[in-house]
Design an enzyme around this catalytic site. Structure first.
Site, PDB file in Angstrom:
ATOM      1  N   LYS A 191       0.813  -1.212   0.000  1.00 27.55           N
ATOM      2  CA  LYS A 191       0.000   0.000   0.000  1.00 27.55           C
ATOM      3  C   LYS A 191       0.850   1.267   0.000  1.00 27.55           C
ATOM      4  O   LYS A 191       0.335   2.346  -0.270  1.00 27.55           O
ATOM      5  CB  LYS A 191      -0.967  -0.023   1.175  1.00 27.55           C
ATOM      6  CG  LYS A 191      -2.021  -1.108   1.012  1.00 27.55           C
ATOM      7  CD  LYS A 191      -3.130  -1.025   2.035  1.00 27.55           C
ATOM      8  CE  LYS A 191      -4.237  -2.013   1.729  1.00 27.55           C
ATOM      9  NZ  LYS A 191      -3.861  -3.395   2.071  1.00 27.55           N
TER      10      LYS A 191
HETATM   11  C1  LIG Z   1      -4.593  -4.367   1.624  1.00 27.83           C
HETATM   12  C2  LIG Z   1      -3.910  -5.675   1.618  1.00 27.83           C
HETATM   13  C3  LIG Z   1      -4.352  -6.733   0.808  1.00 27.83           C
HETATM   14  C4  LIG Z   1      -5.584  -6.621  -0.036  1.00 27.83           C
HETATM   15  O1  LIG Z   1      -5.421  -5.709  -1.071  1.00 27.83           O
HETATM   16  P1  LIG Z   1      -6.719  -5.149  -1.843  1.00 27.83           P
HETATM   17  O2  LIG Z   1      -6.200  -4.147  -2.769  1.00 27.83           O
HETATM   18  O3  LIG Z   1      -7.620  -4.570  -0.783  1.00 27.83           O
HETATM   19  O4  LIG Z   1      -7.351  -6.325  -2.495  1.00 27.83           O
HETATM   20  C5  LIG Z   1      -3.625  -7.904   0.809  1.00 27.83           C
HETATM   21  N1  LIG Z   1      -2.541  -8.058   1.585  1.00 27.83           N
HETATM   22  C6  LIG Z   1      -2.096  -7.080   2.383  1.00 27.83           C
HETATM   23  C7  LIG Z   1      -0.910  -7.338   3.241  1.00 27.83           C
HETATM   24  C8  LIG Z   1      -2.749  -5.863   2.420  1.00 27.83           C
HETATM   25  O5  LIG Z   1      -2.306  -4.903   3.222  1.00 27.83           O
END
Ligand SMILES: *Cc1c(COP(=O)(O)O)cnc(C)c1O
Length: 435
Positions: free
Chosen positions: A107
């Site tokens: 993210k």
């Molecule tokens: C946010 C997140 C996900 C999921 O990603 P999306 O874009 O919401 O599908 C998977 N793994 C981790 C570690 C995350 O932080």
């Protein structure tokens, strides 16, 4: 780039408006009216480019009318200042490490790019920008660290009490400055509902310049396309032309970005959406019924999403054609028991420690290969977070192998700063109105 709403194909807003408003009044999601095709010559020679160069090519195809070339280039250099290596595990299996940014999760790509796009558009003397974000753990850390110290912005993070890991909580609550954290007595879905209600509230909108930092913001989606192209480049360099991506999915922003990359012209053989038991999408692809449900807590808590917010975007990318979508996207779901077995299998086979989300993506690759024995594509499973963020999940013999990066040890001496709230909107609204 002009954008429409998934609830109103006739709406047209600018990129700047979509970045600051995050969500149209009609509660749809913003999507680009036109998805340009990248120059085939660029794709053909993509292995010659670095990650920032690839990022610039992709971003400029979408944003060249919004942000001048020089500014876009330096914005990318500042935002994407860490690596995304596709680590080879065997001849045809790669793990794409997306956790080398400040919050140790993928993210960081979205949050850092978004914060810098917002700062770019914020003119001197404009009203303070109030970023509201609900997090199941990783979004909040990435957003907090992405916006920390960015002038003329304030970030309010809502996270579910007791449902984020100690390291995630450190990243959310030790920042101070322009970042405040709220510990909500409820689930991630409750947090997300509170944020959505705030955006729909006339009084709050009149008083504050509210913006969202959830994966629904279009400026988070765009930078997530970069690493799909970059991974393709890394694999192409090693002689692989056919690539399958397995994406651990919760709100489906990450895989949504992969599918956007595909629509921009990235050749991908197949996307695999890997979920935990919060399996709204795998059930939909199997049955044709899209039925959301309240989220269930699992080991892979960043994927505990019963109503994936980006799914409408993916449906729009495929013009609601489920059969066309199913040709490109396969979906599997896995239990906590299977997740743990996956962690052990990756450790056994490759001596590699994968976080629970990553393990689910690996399991999905295995399952895909069982079901498609003739597909010789290289498979890349996305590692969305560093294993150290989920210390309680691992058996002791694997846990000892996890190295704690410096980004984390630096936070441990700082005090926790968080306010506590319930799940009622009136309480949250009163909190915000206090300023
Ligand atoms: C946010 C997140 C996900 C999921 O990603 P999306 O874009 O919401 O599908 C998977 N793994 C981790 C570690 C995350 O932080």
């Amino acid at each position: 780039m002009k954008l429409y709403s998934t609830n109103n194909k006739d709406l047209r807003v600018s990129f700047k408006e979509a970045v600051f408003n995050s969500m149209p009044q009609d509660k749809g999601l913003y999507m680009p009216v036109e998805i340009p095709q990248l120059d085939p010559a660029f794709i053909e020679n993509i292995e010659q480019y670095t990650l920032p160069e690839i990022a610039y090519q992709v971003a400029s195809a979408l944003l060249k009318d919004e942000i001048p070339a020089d500014d876009l280039q330096s914005l990318i250099a500042d935002a994407i200042n860490f690596e995304a290596p596709a680590v080879k595990l065997d001849d045809k299996t790669f793990v794409l490490e997306l956790f080398h940014g400040p919050s140790l999760a993928f993210k960081d790509f979205g949050a850092r790019f978004m914060s810098r796009v917002m700062a770019y558009f914020l003119k001197d003397g404009e009203q303070l920008l109030d970023v509201l974000v609900a997090t199941s753990g990783d979004t909040g850390g990435a957003v907090a660290l992405g916006f920390l110290g960015v002038p003329n912005t304030r970030v309010t993070i809502l996270y579910p009490e007791g449902k984020v890991s100690p390291i995630q909580e450190l990243q959310l609550t030790t920042n101070g400055e322009n970042i405040r954290a709220i510990e909500v007595k409820g689930t991630f879905d409750d947090c997300q509902a509170l944020v959505k209600q705030a955006f729909a509230d006339a009084e709050l909108n009149a008083r504050f310049r509210l913006t969202s930092a959830n994966s629904i913001n279009i400026s988070r989606l765009i930078p997530q396309t970069f690493y799909y192209f970059n991974t393709y480049a890394q694999l192409k360099k090693q002689g692989h032309n056919a690539v399958v991506f397995s994406v651990p999915s919760g709100n489906f922003g990450n895989i949504g970005a992969g599918l956007l990359a595909y629509k921009l012209g990235l050749p991908v053989k197949q996307f695999i959406a890997a979920t935990n038991v919060n399996d709204t999408v795998p059930r939909f692809l199997a049955t044709g019924n899209y039925e959301t449900k309240p989220s269930t807590q699992t080991y892979s808590n960043a994927m505990d999403v019963g109503a994936p917010s980006n799914w409408v975007r993916i449906m729009d990318l495929f013009n609601q054609d489920v059969e066309a979508l199913k040709k490109v996207v396969t979906a599997y779901r896995f239990t906590d028991e299977e997740t743990l077995a996956g962690i052990k299998a990756i450790d056994n086979q490759f001596n590699y420690v994968a976080c629970p989300h990553t393990a689910i993506a690996y399991l999905a690759v295995e399952k895909y290969r069982q079901e498609n024995p003739t597909d010789e594509s290289a498979a890349v499973f996305l590692s969305t977070a560093h294993a150290c963020k989920f210390p309680d999940i691992f058996p002791a013999d694997i846990a000892v192998k996890i190295e704690i990066p410096e980004q984390v040890t630096a936070l441990e001496s700082k005090p926790k700063q968080a306010d506590q709230l319930g799940v009622d909107f009136e309480g949250f609204k009163a909190y915000l109105l206090k300023g």
